[in-house]
Scaffold this motif. Structure first.
Motif, PDB file in Angstrom:
ATOM      1  N   ALA A   3       0.851  -1.191   0.000  1.00  0.00           N
ATOM      2  CA  ALA A   3       0.000   0.000   0.000  1.00  0.00           C
ATOM      3  C   ALA A   3       0.884   1.237   0.000  1.00  0.00           C
ATOM      4  N   VAL A   4       0.488   2.224  -0.783  1.00  0.00           N
ATOM      5  CA  VAL A   4       1.292   3.438  -0.974  1.00  0.00           C
ATOM      6  C   VAL A   4       0.481   4.654  -0.561  1.00  0.00           C
ATOM      7  N   LYS A   5       1.137   5.572   0.129  1.00  0.00           N
ATOM      8  CA  LYS A   5       0.492   6.845   0.461  1.00  0.00           C
ATOM      9  C   LYS A   5       0.525   7.734  -0.772  1.00  0.00           C
ATOM     10  N   VAL A   6      -0.628   7.965  -1.354  1.00  0.00           N
ATOM     11  CA  VAL A   6      -0.705   8.769  -2.563  1.00  0.00           C
ATOM     12  C   VAL A   6      -1.033  10.209  -2.210  1.00  0.00           C
ATOM     13  N   GLU A   7      -0.810  11.077  -3.163  1.00  0.00           N
ATOM     14  CA  GLU A   7      -0.942  12.525  -2.948  1.00  0.00           C
ATOM     15  C   GLU A   7      -2.361  12.924  -2.595  1.00  0.00           C
ATOM     16  N   SER A   8      -3.358  12.159  -3.097  1.00  0.00           N
ATOM     17  CA  SER A   8      -4.749  12.532  -2.861  1.00  0.00           C
ATOM     18  C   SER A   8      -5.210  12.239  -1.434  1.00  0.00           C
ATOM     19  N   VAL A   9      -4.403  11.460  -0.674  1.00  0.00           N
ATOM     20  CA  VAL A   9      -4.767  11.183   0.726  1.00  0.00           C
ATOM     21  C   VAL A   9      -3.597  11.647   1.600  1.00  0.00           C
TER      22      VAL A   9
ATOM     23  N   SER B 128       1.274   3.202   8.716  1.00  0.00           N
ATOM     24  CA  SER B 128       1.380   2.243   9.822  1.00  0.00           C
ATOM     25  C   SER B 128       0.017   1.917  10.424  1.00  0.00           C
ATOM     26  N   GLN B 129      -0.989   2.737  10.168  1.00  0.00           N
ATOM     27  CA  GLN B 129      -2.310   2.515  10.724  1.00  0.00           C
ATOM     28  C   GLN B 129      -3.213   1.700   9.795  1.00  0.00           C
TER      29      GLN B 129
ATOM     30  N   PHE C 255       5.710  -4.380   7.494  1.00  0.00           N
ATOM     31  CA  PHE C 255       6.672  -3.262   7.469  1.00  0.00           C
ATOM     32  C   PHE C 255       5.915  -2.012   7.053  1.00  0.00           C
ATOM     33  N   SER C 256       6.302  -0.862   7.621  1.00  0.00           N
ATOM     34  CA  SER C 256       5.691   0.411   7.211  1.00  0.00           C
ATOM     35  C   SER C 256       6.650   1.549   7.520  1.00  0.00           C
ATOM     36  N   ASN C 257       6.506   2.590   6.743  1.00  0.00           N
ATOM     37  CA  ASN C 257       7.182   3.863   7.020  1.00  0.00           C
ATOM     38  C   ASN C 257       6.207   4.977   6.663  1.00  0.00           C
ATOM     39  N   ASP C 258       6.702   6.170   6.454  1.00  0.00           N
ATOM     40  CA  ASP C 258       5.778   7.272   6.219  1.00  0.00           C
ATOM     41  C   ASP C 258       5.182   7.269   4.820  1.00  0.00           C
ATOM     42  N   ARG C 259       5.602   6.296   3.962  1.00  0.00           N
ATOM     43  CA  ARG C 259       5.084   6.288   2.603  1.00  0.00           C
ATOM     44  C   ARG C 259       4.530   4.927   2.179  1.00  0.00           C
ATOM     45  N   PHE C 260       4.976   3.843   2.782  1.00  0.00           N
ATOM     46  CA  PHE C 260       4.588   2.501   2.355  1.00  0.00           C
ATOM     47  C   PHE C 260       4.114   1.660   3.555  1.00  0.00           C
ATOM     48  N   ALA C 261       3.281   0.676   3.197  1.00  0.00           N
ATOM     49  CA  ALA C 261       2.894  -0.383   4.145  1.00  0.00           C
ATOM     50  C   ALA C 261       2.907  -1.709   3.375  1.00  0.00           C
ATOM     51  N   TYR C 262       3.631  -2.703   3.922  1.00  0.00           N
ATOM     52  CA  TYR C 262       3.776  -3.995   3.252  1.00  0.00           C
ATOM     53  C   TYR C 262       3.055  -5.069   4.091  1.00  0.00           C
ATOM     54  N   PHE C 263       2.151  -5.768   3.404  1.00  0.00           N
ATOM     55  CA  PHE C 263       1.376  -6.825   4.046  1.00  0.00           C
ATOM     56  C   PHE C 263       1.757  -8.177   3.448  1.00  0.00           C
ATOM     57  N   SER C 264       1.878  -9.161   4.296  1.00  0.00           N
ATOM     58  CA  SER C 264       2.094 -10.548   3.867  1.00  0.00           C
ATOM     59  C   SER C 264       1.188 -11.436   4.739  1.00  0.00           C
ATOM     60  N   TYR C 265       0.310 -12.245   4.085  1.00  0.00           N
ATOM     61  CA  TYR C 265      -0.690 -12.971   4.862  1.00  0.00           C
ATOM     62  C   TYR C 265      -1.099 -14.221   4.083  1.00  0.00           C
TER      63      TYR C 265
END
Length: 928
Positions: A633-639, A645-646, A658-668
């Motif tokens: 998941a990527v933090k895009v400009e429109s949001v 992280s939330q 894993f997450s930072n201020d721009r990405f969130a990585y999910f594995s499930y």
């Protein structure tokens, strides 16, 4: 002109004269008699009635010190100012370096023979820069016997009156030429009473000056006071300077006149004789217009005892010489009697005068100088008459002449071109002060400016200056985004010669041009980076750069590989850099944008606003055969408020790995975290959502009232994986459309297959990307490995469909040489490609790896090597281990021996339509 104390010293300044115009005499040589060399020495003498005029031409001694001596036999006296006014001499000069010396015939040093023959001797000393001097002797004899009973002379620095001191009959007798001839022959004897007349200088008892009060002096005191007192055979001469204490001013018809009035008492034995002497000279009476000088002289003056005086003659002169009526008419001079005044009118600018420059309060002014002469003869009855002569130097009031500043600037040539003038001949341009310093004329011309003196027919001149816009002395100001003001500030420094008086003139010229070439920004992308090029335009790098929302600092410049020259700048920005904005997510790519803003920091002007958006390959969702899934998941400009992280899956307990201020990585796992499963025709779909919180409740109006619907989350990305029977298919994800949110599209998942070059046949170590280009000898073995990464499915088999080599990096370029065709080696290659088996102990999944070997070669054509490099490319296919058809189970034919003499060459005639998937870096042929 002002007198200096001591010896009267005058400097000759003027134009350079050729050497043959004057004769230089060493101070050790004999004195040159001037009357014999007037043309060569520049000396000229004239007898003008009651005085002699000596003219010294500028050619005598340009720039040298000139001094005058007066002589009487062996007596030689330097002509000082005090001696000049006492003894009847005056000196004048003009700006060209010409001098005039006027000497009264009754001067203290003249040899007088019967008041008829006058010998005047003078010396002119010219002192050079080395203190050597040339001496010119002047001897002039003037005859004059037309003496009036009373004669008054007004010179520049003194006034002189002479009266007949002998009885009338003796005076008349002395005027008869025949009697004078008889006297010269000895046929006639003068009466004793004449030779022993009591009115000789030695019989002067006392002198009474009227100031107008009486003040008595003895002769000795009068001489010491500076008065000149002389008695000749027939005359008494009295001479006084204008500033002597016993002179006074008398206004006549509003015209001030300097007056000296003296009664001289002669005493011999028991008799006393008195002689009255009076001189009156005008010191005013002038009026001026722009074009005319008017000189008023009272018709009845203090010399006259009666208002009934009869004017017998009225004449005009210039520089001591009388001129006739024709000359007056030609030059526009007028001499008339108007009421109680004699009026002389002189046009300003005539050839008998000259203009002179002056600086008044740093402003340029001129004056006109001329020396007219007024000569009158009047009678007051009987035989008594008075001859009156006035030498009257006139200088007009200061006339402001501000020079004209003419702007001839040539915009097309980008050259300031200005003219300043006119000025008189005696003005020189010394220097010019610019905004950055002072330059002499020589320095300015060396710098590349063009300074010229332009002369006009009337003798005036102007100064022309040319300065290119590009010079650093020109101040450039950007007043608008596209406008430049070029400003040339000038302070002209002038000098007036020969006085060496300085003044200045300030001028400014502005030119506004729309000549700004703004900086421009361009760019391109590859699969990983933005490449930005900034062209400076003609402003240079006088601007700030903003990347995204941050100014480009020196630290940031190092991070982005800044390269600069005089006209351009380039920088490389990875698409995942902090200053890159993310616009949209796609299943296998990310749309990213880099904003570049160029702005001028002083005026806050935006010079260029550039945005570059590109799609960059990026795996957003992966579907694995073991039933697990991953999503990014990527933090895009429109949001903008999103905190990755939330983010959670449907099951809020499933948070990012894993997450930072721009990405969130999910594995499930596909069976957990709220993943749903649906079946279609031969297809099974697993689906989940990445969401953030809940939005406000949604209220829906229905027939039965208002219904509250579950709120939409603030952020939602739908992740989907599709599987078919007996096959692994691509994966896709999508989101529910929402205003100003990313709009993912259906995409395809890809397995990660790489082609790499091993260091040797053990296939344990490989060349990294930074090791390219790799250098190998001709026919040296090259060991290649194609491997499927990150897969744990043993039912997948990696098959090499085709491999080939090219001369260039482009996979579809020519020439091309096939190495593997349809999964088999190219039998047409005399250096056959060799497959090496992959043992189970070496790698976890041998079916995921292929090893092959070729010999290093190079492309040739017509026996000429085309280039010493190759690139190797392969197409790989992933097959189901249970599949029995197609490329996955291709059987290769046995090698066919080559016929003798049949040489197969790698050339440029092979298929160009292979679809490239894998490539190596450049491999170079070693030259040794």
């Amino acid at each position: 002109m002002p007198w200096l104390s001591g010896i009267c010293t005058l400097w000759l300044l003027g134009f350079v004269v050729l050497a043959q115009n004057f004769n230089v005499v060493s101070p050790q040589k004999n004195v040159i008699p001037a009357q014999n060399f007037n043309q060569r020495t520049g000396l000229k003498t004239d007898c003008l009635g009651s005085y002699m005029r000596l003219t010294v031409d500028k050619s005598l001694a340009f720039g040298s010190l000139v001094e005058f001596d007066v002589m009487n036999g062996s007596q030689i006296e330097p002509l000082t100012p005090s001696l000049a006014s006492k003894c009847g001499f005056s000196i004048d000069s003009d700006p060209w370096g010409n001098y005039r010396v006027f000497a009264s015939l009754f001067n203290c040093f003249a040899e007088n023979e019967d008041d008829h023959l006058f010998d005047i001797n003078m010396r002119v000393r010219v002192r050079g820069v080395k203190a050597e001097q040339d001496v010119f002797q002047v001897e002039k004899t003037c005859t004059h016997d037309q003496w009036a009973p009373r004669e008054v002379l007004c010179d520049r620095n003194y006034m002189e009156v002479s009266v007949n001191r002998l009885p009338g009959e003796i005076t008349a007798m002395r005027r008869q030429p025949k009697m004078a001839e008889r006297q010269a022959k000895g046929d006639y004897q003068w009466p004793d009473t004449v030779s022993e007349a009591i009115t000789s200088k030695y019989n002067i008892w006392r002198m009474v000056f009227f100031t107008p009060k009486q003040k008595a002096m003895v002769l000795e005191d009068a001489l010491k006071a500076g008065y000149g007192v002389i008695t000749t055979k027939s005359r008494l001469v009295l001479r006084s300077g204008f500033d002597m204490p016993e002179t006074y001013v008398e206004n006549v018809n509003g015209i001030p006149m300097k007056v000296i009035k003296v009664t001289t008492y002669f005493k011999r034995q028991w008799s006393v004789t008195m002689l009255d002497t009076v001189a009156a000279c005008p010191v005013g009476g002038l009026s001026f217009t722009d074009e005319m000088i008017t000189w008023y002289f009272p018709r009845v003056n203090p010399l006259m005892t009666s208002t009934e005086a009869n004017i017998l003659g009225m004449f005009m002169g210039i520089d001591g010489s009388q001129i006739d009526s024709a000359q007056m008419a030609t030059r526009g001079y007028i001499l008339t009697i108007e009421g109680n005044n004699i009026v002389m009118k002189i046009p300003i600018g005539g050839p008998d005068g000259y203009y002179k420059s002056h600086a008044v309060d740093n402003q340029y002014n001129i004056r006109y100088y001329i020396e007219p002469m007024l000569q009158l003869l009047w009678s007051e009855g009987g035989m008594d008459s008075t001859k009156y002569r006035v030498l009257f130097p006139i200088k007009t009031p200061f006339m402001p002449r501000p020079p004209q500043f003419v702007d001839l600037t040539d915009v097309d040539k980008r050259m300031f071109d200005v003219i300043l003038g006119p000025f008189l001949y005696d003005v020189e341009l010394v220097n010019i002060t610019f905004s950055a310093g002072v330059l002499t004329l020589a320095e300015a011309n060396v710098r590349g400016f063009n300074i010229q003196e332009q002369r006009f027919q009337n003798g005036s001149k102007a100064f022309r200056l040319q300065v290119p816009f590009s010079d650093s002395f020109v101040v450039r100001t950007q007043t608008d985004l596209l406008l430049t003001v070029y400003n040339l500030r000038l302070v002209y420094g002038f000098m007036i010669f020969p006085e060496s008086i300085s003044f200045s003139y300030i001028a400014t010229v502005d030119v506004t041009l729309q000549d700004i070439t703004l900086p421009t920004v361009g760019g391109s992308c590859d699969k990983e980076k933005f490449y930005i090029t900034i062209s400076y335009g003609n402003l240079g790098k006088n601007f700030n750069i903003m990347l995204g929302k941050r100014d480009l600092t020196p630290d940031l410049s190092a991070e982005y590989d800044i390269k600069e020259n005089v006209s351009h700048m380039s920088l490389v920005v990875p698409f995942l850099a902090f200053d890159v904005a993310f616009e949209l997510m796609y299943p296998s790519s990310l749309r990213a944008r880099l904003d570049v803003l160029l702005w001028e920091p002083v005026n806050k002007w935006t010079l260029s606003d550039f945005s570059l958006a590109c799609n960059f390959p990026m795996t957003m969702t992966e579907c694995f055969s073991n039933g697990s899934m991953s999503a990014l998941a990527v933090k895009v400009e429109s949001v903008p408020q999103l905190n990755p992280s939330q983010l959670t899956l449907r099951d809020h307990s499933c948070r990012p790995k894993f997450s930072n201020d721009r990405f969130a990585y999910f594995s499930y796992d596909a069976n957990g975290c709220g993943t749903t499963r649906k079946f279609y025709d031969g297809v099974m779909m697993y689906q989940n959502e990445i969401i953030l919180g809940n939005g406000p409740p949604v209220y829906q109006q229905g027939k039965s009232g208002v219904t509250t619907l579950p709120p939409d989350p603030e952020y939602r990305v739908t992740v989907s994986c599709f599987y078919t029977l007996n096959d692994t298919q691509t994966i896709a994800f999508f989101t529910k459309p929402r205003e100003n949110e990313p709009l993912p599209e259906t995409g395809f998942g890809e397995l990660h297959v790489v082609l790499r070059l091993a260091l040797d046949g053990s296939y344990n170590n490989f060349y990294a990307e930074e090791d390219y280009p790799v250098v190998q000898y001709l026919r040296s073995p090259l060991f290649f490995e194609v491997v499927l990464l990150r897969s744990t499915d043993p039912q997948i088999e990696l098959v090499l469909e085709s491999c080939w080599a090219t001369l260039k990096e482009d996979r579809i370029s020519t020439p091309r040489w096939d190495l593997i065709v349809d999964g088999c080696v190219n039998l047409a290659d005399n250096y056959e490609t060799i497959f090496h088996p992959v043992t189970p102990g070496g790698v976890p999944y041998p079916s995921h790896v292929k090893h092959f070997e070729i010999k290093m070669f190079t492309f040739v054509q017509n026996h000429v090597m085309l280039q010493d490099q190759i690139y190797v490319h392969c197409d790989a296919v992933l097959c189901d281990a249970n599949q029995n058809d197609g490329i996955c189970k291709r059987l290769c034919p046995s090698p066919i021996p080559l016929k003798t003499g049949n040489k197969v060459r790698r050339d440029a005639t092979n298929d160009q339509n292979q679809k490239a998937q894998l490539s190596t870096g450049k491999i170079l042929l070693s030259a040794s």
